[in-house]
Design a protein around this motif. Structure first.
Motif, PDB file in Angstrom:
ATOM      1  N   THR A   7       0.828  -1.207   0.000  1.00  0.00           N
ATOM      2  CA  THR A   7       0.000   0.000   0.000  1.00  0.00           C
ATOM      3  C   THR A   7       0.861   1.256   0.000  1.00  0.00           C
ATOM      4  O   THR A   7       0.590   2.214  -0.740  1.00  0.00           O
ATOM      5  CB  THR A   7      -0.930   0.002   1.231  1.00  0.00           C
ATOM      6  N   THR A   8       1.905   1.269   0.823  1.00  0.00           N
ATOM      7  CA  THR A   8       2.802   2.423   0.879  1.00  0.00           C
ATOM      8  C   THR A   8       3.475   2.658  -0.464  1.00  0.00           C
ATOM      9  O   THR A   8       3.597   3.796  -0.927  1.00  0.00           O
ATOM     10  CB  THR A   8       3.874   2.207   1.968  1.00  0.00           C
ATOM     11  N   PHE A  32      -2.775  14.231   3.408  1.00  0.00           N
ATOM     12  CA  PHE A  32      -1.954  14.349   2.203  1.00  0.00           C
ATOM     13  C   PHE A  32      -1.842  15.784   1.702  1.00  0.00           C
ATOM     14  O   PHE A  32      -1.427  16.005   0.567  1.00  0.00           O
ATOM     15  CB  PHE A  32      -2.525  13.448   1.099  1.00  0.00           C
ATOM     16  N   TYR A  60       1.001   4.246  -2.815  1.00  0.00           N
ATOM     17  CA  TYR A  60       0.765   5.652  -2.478  1.00  0.00           C
ATOM     18  C   TYR A  60       1.910   6.526  -2.969  1.00  0.00           C
ATOM     19  O   TYR A  60       1.684   7.630  -3.483  1.00  0.00           O
ATOM     20  CB  TYR A  60       0.603   5.818  -0.965  1.00  0.00           C
ATOM     21  N   LEU A  72       0.365   9.171   5.992  1.00  0.00           N
ATOM     22  CA  LEU A  72       0.260   7.796   5.498  1.00  0.00           C
ATOM     23  C   LEU A  72       0.422   6.796   6.637  1.00  0.00           C
ATOM     24  O   LEU A  72      -0.294   5.787   6.704  1.00  0.00           O
ATOM     25  CB  LEU A  72       1.323   7.564   4.421  1.00  0.00           C
ATOM     26  N   PHE A 107       0.965   9.349  -5.346  1.00  0.00           N
ATOM     27  CA  PHE A 107       1.068  10.680  -4.740  1.00  0.00           C
ATOM     28  C   PHE A 107       2.489  11.237  -4.805  1.00  0.00           C
ATOM     29  O   PHE A 107       2.679  12.408  -5.126  1.00  0.00           O
ATOM     30  CB  PHE A 107       0.606  10.621  -3.281  1.00  0.00           C
TER      31      PHE A 107
END
Length: 253
Positions: free
Chosen positions: A31-32, A185, A35, A63, A39
């Motif tokens: 997931t990280t 974010f 992201y 996060l 992002f």
């Protein structure tokens, strides 16, 4: 204080984490990474830094907390819900353990799991951005406070829930949206009025900004206020747990 009983509960809960450790750790890593691809690379490359911090590094605290919120709630709520579901809750209530000792065992294990996953996300983030923590001791203590607070909240949720569906309602429909809307974010200073003022009524915004301050020494709101809101949330959850054990609400019926 029955340290043996607390340790037994703690070990039992951590053993459940150990049985699924690879899945539990692989999920936040994947997931990280996603992201940071979306992002950090795609969007961050088109943005200037925020308060002198690169956008990729800026999103790391948000996060981490996004995952820690959900993991703390899930682990603590499932830990106390399963004895209710299987009917073994009465064995727990009749054991030589006080309410404080029971909560310490369950909440301590849930907070430990969340912090382990949080540090896995932190280490994964190092693969994508350079991170220099301004206040490392404050960062660890603040992370512990947040993990313990949401574990207490999850413990209350697990007692309240009458089914597995209810365990998911609050995290999915309340906590996650508030986290995204609380500046996870982005900086809330970029919001126009009245949305910036509205965001200040979101308690998650203070938790995120307090944690971000420990990283970079910058925050959209006062760090003292962030600490006060976080401690107040922890105290509220603790009071709820005390009330539940004192009245036996949904524990003995």
């Amino acid at each position: 204080m029955n340290l043996h009983g607390i340790w037994a509960l703690y070990r039992f809960e951590m053993a459940r984490f150990g049985r699924t450790i690879w899945t539990s750790l692989a999920t936040p890593v994947i997931t990280t990474t996603l992201y940071f691809i979306v992002f950090g690379a795609a969007i961050g490359s088109q943005m200037r830094g925020v308060d002198g911090v690169s956008y990729g590094a800026f999103i790391v605290p948000g996060l981490m907390l996004l995952t820690i919120f959900s993991e703390s709630i899930f682990n603590a709520s499932l830990g106390i819900y399963m004895p209710k579901f299987t009917g073994t809750i009465y064995e727990l209530l009749s054991a030589p353990l006080s309410a404080v000792e029971t909560v310490l065992g369950y909440v301590g294990a849930a907070a430990t799991k969340s912090m382990v996953i949080g540090f896995v996300i932190f280490l994964t983030a190092h693969l994508f951005v350079d991170l220099h923590i301004a206040h490392p001791v404050a960062m660890v203590l603040y992370l512990l406070l947040v993990a313990a607070s949401f574990s207490l909240f999850g413990f209350c949720l697990g007692i309240w829930a009458n089914g597995f569906e209810q365990l998911q309602i609050i995290p999915l429909l309340v906590v996650t949206p508030l986290t995204f809307l609380g500046g996870a974010f982005y900086s809330i200073d970029v919001l126009p009025e009245p949305w910036r003022t509205v965001t200040l009524f979101n308690p998650i915004a203070y938790l995120i900004n307090g944690f971000r301050w420990t990283f970079f020494g910058v925050s959209d709101v006062s760090f003292g206020l962030c600490i006060a809101v976080t401690a107040g949330f922890a105290a509220l959850c603790l009071a709820a747990v005390v009330t539940i054990f004192r009245t036996g609400w949904r524990l003995k019926s």
